[in-house]
Each structure stands twice: as structure tokens, then as C-alpha cells.
Design a protein around this motif. Structure first.
Motif, PDB file in Angstrom:
ATOM      1  N   LEU A 427       0.716  -1.114   0.118  1.00 32.32           N
ATOM      2  CA  LEU A 427      -0.039   0.137  -0.152  1.00 32.32           C
ATOM      3  C   LEU A 427       0.765   1.237  -0.129  1.00 32.32           C
ATOM      4  O   LEU A 427       0.341   2.306  -0.710  1.00 32.32           O
ATOM      5  CB  LEU A 427      -0.867  -0.077   1.106  1.00 32.32           C
ATOM      6  N   ILE A 428       2.102   1.206   0.570  1.00 30.98           N
ATOM      7  CA  ILE A 428       2.830   2.342   0.614  1.00 30.98           C
ATOM      8  C   ILE A 428       3.652   2.682  -0.752  1.00 30.98           C
ATOM      9  O   ILE A 428       3.620   3.668  -1.138  1.00 30.98           O
ATOM     10  CB  ILE A 428       4.022   2.232   1.728  1.00 30.98           C
ATOM     11  N   ARG A 429       3.880   1.482  -1.505  1.00 34.33           N
ATOM     12  CA  ARG A 429       4.285   1.664  -2.662  1.00 34.33           C
ATOM     13  C   ARG A 429       3.256   2.302  -3.783  1.00 34.33           C
ATOM     14  O   ARG A 429       3.388   3.024  -4.605  1.00 34.33           O
ATOM     15  CB  ARG A 429       4.584   0.316  -3.428  1.00 34.33           C
ATOM     16  N   ILE A 430       1.923   1.715  -3.481  1.00 28.39           N
ATOM     17  CA  ILE A 430       0.817   2.174  -4.381  1.00 28.39           C
ATOM     18  C   ILE A 430       0.688   3.739  -4.121  1.00 28.39           C
ATOM     19  O   ILE A 430       0.516   4.481  -4.918  1.00 28.39           O
ATOM     20  CB  ILE A 430      -0.497   1.397  -3.962  1.00 28.39           C
ATOM     21  N   TYR A 431       0.667   4.133  -2.732  1.00 30.94           N
ATOM     22  CA  TYR A 431       0.611   5.649  -2.501  1.00 30.94           C
ATOM     23  C   TYR A 431       1.928   6.429  -3.220  1.00 30.94           C
ATOM     24  O   TYR A 431       1.629   7.481  -3.619  1.00 30.94           O
ATOM     25  CB  TYR A 431       0.832   5.836  -0.996  1.00 30.94           C
ATOM     26  N   CYS A 432       3.068   5.938  -3.082  1.00 32.37           N
ATOM     27  CA  CYS A 432       4.178   6.548  -3.345  1.00 32.37           C
ATOM     28  C   CYS A 432       3.996   6.625  -4.990  1.00 32.37           C
ATOM     29  O   CYS A 432       4.741   7.668  -5.703  1.00 32.37           O
ATOM     30  CB  CYS A 432       5.457   6.025  -2.975  1.00 32.37           C
ATOM     31  N   GLY A 433       3.463   5.543  -5.540  1.00 32.23           N
ATOM     32  CA  GLY A 433       3.481   5.604  -7.237  1.00 32.23           C
ATOM     33  C   GLY A 433       2.222   6.482  -7.711  1.00 32.23           C
ATOM     34  O   GLY A 433       2.169   6.538  -8.984  1.00 32.23           O
ATOM     35  N   GLY A 434       1.308   7.031  -6.550  1.00 34.18           N
ATOM     36  CA  GLY A 434       0.259   8.026  -7.124  1.00 34.18           C
ATOM     37  C   GLY A 434      -0.699   7.094  -7.790  1.00 34.18           C
ATOM     38  O   GLY A 434      -1.748   7.625  -8.382  1.00 34.18           O
ATOM     39  N   LYS A 435      -0.717   5.735  -7.458  1.00 30.34           N
ATOM     40  CA  LYS A 435      -1.885   4.691  -8.021  1.00 30.34           C
ATOM     41  C   LYS A 435      -2.788   4.567  -7.131  1.00 30.34           C
ATOM     42  O   LYS A 435      -3.162   3.118  -6.695  1.00 30.34           O
ATOM     43  CB  LYS A 435      -1.405   3.833  -8.812  1.00 30.34           C
ATOM     44  N   LYS A 436      -3.599   5.473  -6.165  1.00 31.28           N
ATOM     45  CA  LYS A 436      -4.346   4.878  -5.295  1.00 31.28           C
ATOM     46  C   LYS A 436      -5.634   4.408  -5.579  1.00 31.28           C
ATOM     47  O   LYS A 436      -6.480   4.389  -4.990  1.00 31.28           O
ATOM     48  CB  LYS A 436      -4.378   6.312  -4.209  1.00 31.28           C
ATOM     49  N   ASN A 437      -6.052   4.779  -6.834  1.00 29.19           N
ATOM     50  CA  ASN A 437      -7.219   4.145  -7.380  1.00 29.19           C
ATOM     51  C   ASN A 437      -8.190   5.159  -6.894  1.00 29.19           C
ATOM     52  O   ASN A 437      -9.530   4.736  -6.862  1.00 29.19           O
ATOM     53  CB  ASN A 437      -7.325   2.905  -7.198  1.00 29.19           C
ATOM     54  N   VAL A 438      -8.107   6.289  -6.815  1.00 35.33           N
ATOM     55  CA  VAL A 438      -9.327   7.103  -6.278  1.00 35.33           C
ATOM     56  C   VAL A 438      -9.219   8.136  -7.277  1.00 35.33           C
ATOM     57  O   VAL A 438      -8.521   8.999  -7.445  1.00 35.33           O
ATOM     58  CB  VAL A 438      -8.918   7.990  -4.854  1.00 35.33           C
ATOM     59  N   PRO A 439     -10.396   8.270  -8.329  1.00 36.38           N
ATOM     60  CA  PRO A 439     -10.562   9.269  -9.067  1.00 36.38           C
ATOM     61  C   PRO A 439     -10.675  10.650  -8.740  1.00 36.38           C
ATOM     62  O   PRO A 439     -11.341  11.036  -7.777  1.00 36.38           O
ATOM     63  CB  PRO A 439     -11.825   8.790  -9.957  1.00 36.38           C
ATOM     64  N   SER A 440     -10.144  11.393  -9.370  1.00 35.74           N
ATOM     65  CA  SER A 440     -10.152  13.000  -9.020  1.00 35.74           C
ATOM     66  C   SER A 440     -11.386  13.693  -9.402  1.00 35.74           C
ATOM     67  O   SER A 440     -12.036  14.537  -8.767  1.00 35.74           O
ATOM     68  CB  SER A 440      -8.729  13.719  -9.425  1.00 35.74           C
ATOM     69  N   GLN A 441     -11.813  13.465 -10.497  1.00 36.59           N
ATOM     70  CA  GLN A 441     -13.101  13.851 -10.916  1.00 36.59           C
ATOM     71  C   GLN A 441     -14.290  12.667 -11.268  1.00 36.59           C
ATOM     72  O   GLN A 441     -14.102  11.715 -11.492  1.00 36.59           O
ATOM     73  CB  GLN A 441     -12.747  14.450 -12.325  1.00 36.59           C
ATOM     74  N   ARG A 442     -15.579  13.305 -10.898  1.00 39.88           N
ATOM     75  CA  ARG A 442     -16.668  12.335 -11.114  1.00 39.88           C
ATOM     76  C   ARG A 442     -16.935  12.261 -12.643  1.00 39.88           C
ATOM     77  O   ARG A 442     -17.044  13.408 -13.142  1.00 39.88           O
ATOM     78  CB  ARG A 442     -17.801  12.955 -10.029  1.00 39.88           C
ATOM     79  N   LEU A 443     -17.885  11.323 -12.795  1.00 42.95           N
ATOM     80  CA  LEU A 443     -18.403  11.247 -14.300  1.00 42.95           C
ATOM     81  C   LEU A 443     -19.674  11.967 -14.242  1.00 42.95           C
ATOM     82  O   LEU A 443     -19.962  12.667 -15.280  1.00 42.95           O
ATOM     83  CB  LEU A 443     -18.775   9.747 -14.769  1.00 42.95           C
ATOM     84  N   VAL A 444     -20.296  12.106 -12.995  1.00 37.07           N
ATOM     85  CA  VAL A 444     -21.374  12.986 -13.080  1.00 37.07           C
ATOM     86  C   VAL A 444     -21.343  13.531 -11.523  1.00 37.07           C
ATOM     87  O   VAL A 444     -20.702  12.968 -10.659  1.00 37.07           O
ATOM     88  CB  VAL A 444     -22.794  11.853 -13.038  1.00 37.07           C
ATOM     89  N   ASP A 445     -22.283  14.668 -11.358  1.00 36.41           N
ATOM     90  CA  ASP A 445     -22.115  15.265  -9.999  1.00 36.41           C
ATOM     91  C   ASP A 445     -23.788  15.064  -9.680  1.00 36.41           C
ATOM     92  O   ASP A 445     -24.504  14.744 -10.185  1.00 36.41           O
ATOM     93  CB  ASP A 445     -22.006  16.694 -10.446  1.00 36.41           C
ATOM     94  N   GLY A 446     -24.079  15.946  -8.436  1.00 38.77           N
ATOM     95  CA  GLY A 446     -25.223  15.706  -7.760  1.00 38.77           C
ATOM     96  C   GLY A 446     -26.234  16.481  -8.680  1.00 38.77           C
ATOM     97  O   GLY A 446     -27.483  15.782  -8.645  1.00 38.77           O
ATOM     98  N   ASN A 447     -26.133  17.441  -9.278  1.00 40.06           N
ATOM     99  CA  ASN A 447     -27.226  18.372  -9.941  1.00 40.06           C
ATOM    100  C   ASN A 447     -27.572  17.345 -11.302  1.00 40.06           C
ATOM    101  O   ASN A 447     -28.736  17.274 -11.775  1.00 40.06           O
ATOM    102  CB  ASN A 447     -26.675  19.356 -10.806  1.00 40.06           C
ATOM    103  N   ASP A 448     -26.633  16.526 -11.971  1.00 31.63           N
ATOM    104  CA  ASP A 448     -26.819  15.594 -13.003  1.00 31.63           C
ATOM    105  C   ASP A 448     -27.836  14.444 -12.307  1.00 31.63           C
ATOM    106  O   ASP A 448     -28.767  14.037 -13.289  1.00 31.63           O
ATOM    107  CB  ASP A 448     -25.382  14.831 -13.460  1.00 31.63           C
ATOM    108  N   ILE A 449     -27.552  13.880 -11.312  1.00 32.03           N
ATOM    109  CA  ILE A 449     -28.445  12.916 -10.619  1.00 32.03           C
ATOM    110  C   ILE A 449     -29.634  13.557 -10.307  1.00 32.03           C
ATOM    111  O   ILE A 449     -30.557  12.717 -10.696  1.00 32.03           O
ATOM    112  CB  ILE A 449     -27.629  12.432  -9.511  1.00 32.03           C
ATOM    113  N   MET A 450     -29.967  14.659  -9.909  1.00 31.56           N
ATOM    114  CA  MET A 450     -31.233  15.198  -9.603  1.00 31.56           C
ATOM    115  C   MET A 450     -32.034  15.341 -10.915  1.00 31.56           C
ATOM    116  O   MET A 450     -33.156  15.028 -10.954  1.00 31.56           O
ATOM    117  CB  MET A 450     -31.098  16.392  -8.647  1.00 31.56           C
TER     118      MET A 450
END
Length: 500
Positions: A427-450
Motif C-alpha cells: 500500500l505504501i508503494r501504491i501511495y508513493c506511485g500515485g496509483k491510489k485508485n481514487v478518481p479525482s473527477q466524477r463522471l456525474v455530479d449531484g445536479n446531474d443525478i437530480m
């Protein structure tokens, strides 16, 4: 001896400006304290703290310096005559900030002033004009320093002997914070506390209760920031000082644990701090890790110190959660109780809101890597770990690794230790490699869903977005339309649960 004078070369132009201002007011100005000590030791600070003293009029003179340098100014102590000037060089000076303190003599003469200072290694003074004259010489000798240095308590001898010694026996009565400062200086410089100084510190330790929590916090964080926090904390505890600052640790003493542990709770806690410092050394060449630990969190206090504080408090909730069932010792929920207790400790020591939140988060999550090591590290589990521990994921991993290495009981098998170590290192290697698998941008936002599903703003929208982010992280959805299809399923499932 040239190295002593060389320590001041970077400050020479500023010193000249201040000297000219002093001469214009017929003021004799002296450098005192830490800057002289550090010059003898060859220590340099990125943002220098420089103390000056003068017979009287320090506040007015400090204000004059601030006006000349176009710097910040604050009165620290109007009664005793103390002011601070904060001068930033800005981008051209790589962001360097000088802090100048100007103080009236604590007595009728400079000699009397120095005899009221804390420790001998801080009780030296240097005539500023004489120093500037020395900086202009090509060749310098020990005599050059001896001729301009005032050292009535033989601080240079104690520097050479690496000893922390009180200037006078009433030093702790004059300022009880010096009791804790003796230990922080010992930690920073790896100096021994002189026997009589230590005896007096222990005998007068209860006077610390009269010191403001902010000042106590600052000295404690100096201990945490040093490479010798483990040794210093053990020393503080042995002399019954740590329990005065953090009384919550006292119930941890002699509280035995189950067969996974070989030490009581407090012993294990100190061992965790010890292993954390060793781990930090292991990672010192990993730029991502060292950069993370050196980030400033609040008011000059860095994450390194906060992580060590979290290591000290990671099991603070165990005494309150101790249960014995069928002869088995258990501490269920100690991470949750510990996070709550850490919050109260942080508030008492006047940590910032950000520091308090991070401290709680680290302690609450410190068991998570261990749970992950007991199963398969799926993409979903990985995503949830980094999501739930952000921005302190690396702090949690480092403490988990130290915690595991400090657990050496008969039930802590070599196989389980290897499994935990492998998981955390991955997990430290994943963190240091910048591949934490947490997308920085959403495909849709709250307004899109509503808009798409004709629903009002509610907790449901947040839950859907949270699920969509996870699905994207594990590769289940890739496009905006994928997100809407998944959202429809999630909303339908939620409405079905409500009807039931």
C-alpha cells in the motif's frame, strides 16, 4: 573558529541594517541565546530565529526595525519589554522568514541578564558591532571569539561536553517551562541533562501545571520532531513528567495484554514510537514519504511530529475498553474510544482544528491495515482504505507497520507478521506511485443525478455519488452513461429498502 563566524555570513546584510538603526539611537545591541549555540554546533535553520537584547527600549526599537524592513511586528511582553519582528524575504529569498526578538535586560546589566537565562548553552552574548567587525577579517582565531563573547556560565564548555545545565538553581522557579525544555533540548541535540539539573526538574515538576498549554505544546512538539522522541518520552515517563502533560497515559502503565503482545500497553506504545522512528529512517531516501512527513500542518508544526504523537496515543483507549471474557483479554472499540480521547488531549494542548482532526483520523484507522492483511486486497478494499483515510493514509500505514513490529507476543507468528508487512509495504508503494485508485473527477455530479431522475437534494444523492465513485475506481463504470445506468439501479434499490 572560522566556521563560527561563517554561520553569520548569510545574515550579515540584515545585521548591518539593524546595527545602523541601533547606532542612530545610541543603543548597544547584543546577540544572545540560540543563534550563538547553533553557530558553535554548526547548525543552520531554514527560517532563522534570532534574539537580541539591549539595556532598555526593546519594544520601541523593535518597532523601528519593523518599519525599516517593512516587516510584521508584535509586542510579546509589555511589562518585561519584549517584541518580535517577522521579516520575510519573499520569493527571491526562497521564502525564507526571519524572526527577530528584541528584549530588555533581565537585570541592570548584561551579565545579570545572562545569569537569569535558562541553561548555560543558551546563556552567551555577542556584541553585534564586534561580530560585524569580525566578519570583515580575513583570518580569525579562538582569541577573536574570546575577545567579544560574554560567557559567564561557561556555556561553551557545556557545549563541548554535550550537557544541559541550569544557569542558576532558581531557574525552574523563574519559568517552570524550562523543566520540559531541558528534555526537548536533550532530544534535539542528543545532550545529557546534568544530574543536579535533572534532580531539580523532577522535584519541581508539578510547577508545570502553571504553564500555559500553548507553551507546553510547543516544547512537546520539539520532542516529537527530534530523531530521539522515543528515548525522550521514556525519560519523561520515568521521571513522572509525561503523565503530568498527558495524564491519560497513566492507566496504560502495567496494563497487560493478550498473548499477541509481550509488553504492557504503555511499554508497547513506547516500542511503537521506537519502531516508527526506525521506519522513518528506512524511508528517508523515499522523496514521497519524507516530503509527506515534512509538510507543515499548522503554525510551523509538521506532520512528522503529529504522526509520532499519534503513535504515542494509538492505544490510549485500551484501559477504558478492557474486558475479560472466558479468560481472554479484549479491547474492542479501543480505536474509536482512543480517537475520542485524543481529541480531548489535542484540545487541552491547543492543537489546531486541522491537527486535531488528523490525529483522530489516524488513531481511529490504525487497525485498518491489519484487517486488510487478514483477507485479499481487492480493488474495492484498496479504494475504500485510501478514500476513508485521506489525507492521512500514509500516516496510518506507517503507524500500522510500527505497531505490528512492536507486537512480539507468542501468538504473533512470523507468518502473520510477514503477511502484514507485505500488505502495508504494498500500500505504501501504491501511495508513493500515485496509483491510489481514487478518481479525482466524477463522471456525474449531484445536479446531474437530480435532473436525470427527478429527485430532490437529499442524503440519497450523496450516497449514490459515493457508490459511483467506488464503481469507477474498480473499473465497473467508465462513461457518463455507465454512471446513469448504475445510478438507476442504486436509486431503485434504495427505494425498495425504504418500502420494506
Amino acid at each position: 573558529m572560522e566556521s563560527f563566524f561563517a554561520a553569520f555570513n548569510n545574515h550579515k546584510e540584515l545585521f548591518k541594517k539593524i546595527s545602523v538603526l541601533a547606532a542612530g539611537k545610541n543603543i548597544k545591541l547584543y546577540l544572545v541565546g540560540g543563534i550563538l549555540r547553533d553557530a558553535f554546533l554548526g547548525r543552520k535553520k531554514d527560517n532563522p530565529d534570532i534574539d537580541f537584547c539591549l539595556q532598555k527600549g526593546a519594544i520601541n526599537f523593535g518597532r523601528l526595525v519593523a518599519q525599516e524592513l517593512k516587516a510584521g511586528f508584535v509586542v510579546l511582553d509589555r511589562i518585561h519589554g519584549c517584541a518580535r519582528v517577522v521579516y520575510s524575504l519573499g520569493p527571491s529569498g526562497a521564502g525564507k522568514t526571519y524572526t527577530f526578538d528584541f528584549t530588555d535586560f533581565r537585570g541592570k546589566t548584561l551579565q545579570e541578564d545572562l545569569l537569569h537565562r535558562d541553561f548555560t548553552i543558551n546563556s552567551m552574548a555577542l556584541d553585534l558591532d564586534a561580530l560585524l567587525a569580525g566578519l570583515g577579517k580575513r583570518r580569525l582565531s579562538r582569541k577573536d571569539i574570546g575577545a567579544i563573547l560574554l560567557d559567564p556560565s561557561h556555556g561553551t564548555i557545556d557545549l563541548h561536553a554535550q550537557v544541559i545545565r541550569l544557569v542558576n538553581k532558581r531557574g525552574f522557579d523563574e519559568d517552570p517551562l524550562r523543566i520540559l525544555r531541558a528534555f526537548s533540548l536533550s532530544a534535539i541535540f542528543e545532550f545529557a541533562i546534568e544530574r543536579e539539573t535533572l534532580r531539580l526538574a523532577v522535584s519541581k515538576r508539578k510547577k508545570l501545571s502553571a504553564v500555559s498549554p500553548e507553551r507546553v505544546r510547543d516544547e512537546l512538539f520539539k520532542v516529537f520532531s527530534s530523531p530521539r522522541a522515543y528515548e525522550s518520552l521514556v525519560h519523561l515517563e520515568k521521571n513522572k513528567l509525561l503523565e503530568l502533560i498527558i495524564p491519560e497515559i497513566k492507566p496504560m502503565q502495567k496494563l497487560m495484554q493478550g498473548p499477541y503482545h509481550h509488553l504492557d500497553v504503555l511499554g508497547h506504545t513506547f516500542e511503537t514510537v521506537k519502531h516508527l522512528e526506525l521506519i522513518i529512517q528506512e524511508f528517508r531516501r523515499r522523496a514521497k514519504v519524507s516530503g509527506f512527513l515534512n509538510e507543515e500542518v499548522s503554525s510551523g508544526r509538521r506532520r512528522l511530529a503529529l504522526v509520532k504523537m499519534a503513535a504515542l496515543l494509538h492505544d490510549v483507549g485500551k484501559p477504558a475498553t478492557l474486558r475479560v471474557r472466558a479468560g481472554k483479554i479484549m479491547f474492542h472499540g479501543h480505536e474509536r474510544v482512543g480517537a475520542f480521547m485524543a481529541e480531548h488531549i489535542a484540545l487541552r494542548l491547543k492543537l489546531s482544528n486541522d491537527e486535531t482532526r488528523r490525529l483522530k483520523q489516524i488513531i481511529f484507522a490504525h487497525l485498518r491495515p491489519g484487517y486488510l492483511a487478514d483477507g485479499a486486497l481487492t480493488l474495492r478494499a484498496q479504494f475504500r482504505f485510501f478514500r476513508d483515510t485521506a489525507p492521512e493514509a500514509l500516516s496510518v500505514l506507517l503507524i500500522s507497520l510500527a505497531d505490528q513490529r512492536a507486537t512480539q507476543g507468542k501468538h504473533a507468528t512470523a507468518q502473520s507478521r510477514r503477511r502484514h508487512e507485505h500488505l502495508v509495504q504494498k500500500l505504501i508503494r501504491i501511495y508513493c506511485g500515485g496509483k491510489k485508485n481514487v478518481p479525482s473527477q466524477r463522471l456525474v455530479d449531484g445536479n446531474d443525478i437530480m435532473r436525470r431522475f427527478s429527485i430532490e437534494a437529499s442524503a440519497l444523492v450523496g450516497e449514490v455519488l459515493r457508490e459511483l465513485q467506488e464503481l469507477r475506481a474498480i473499473g465497473k463504470i467508465k462513461t457518463k452513461e455507465d454512471a446513469f445506468i448504475a445510478a438507476a439501479t442504486l436509486i431503485k434499490r434504495s427505494k425498495t429498502k425504504i418500502r420494506k
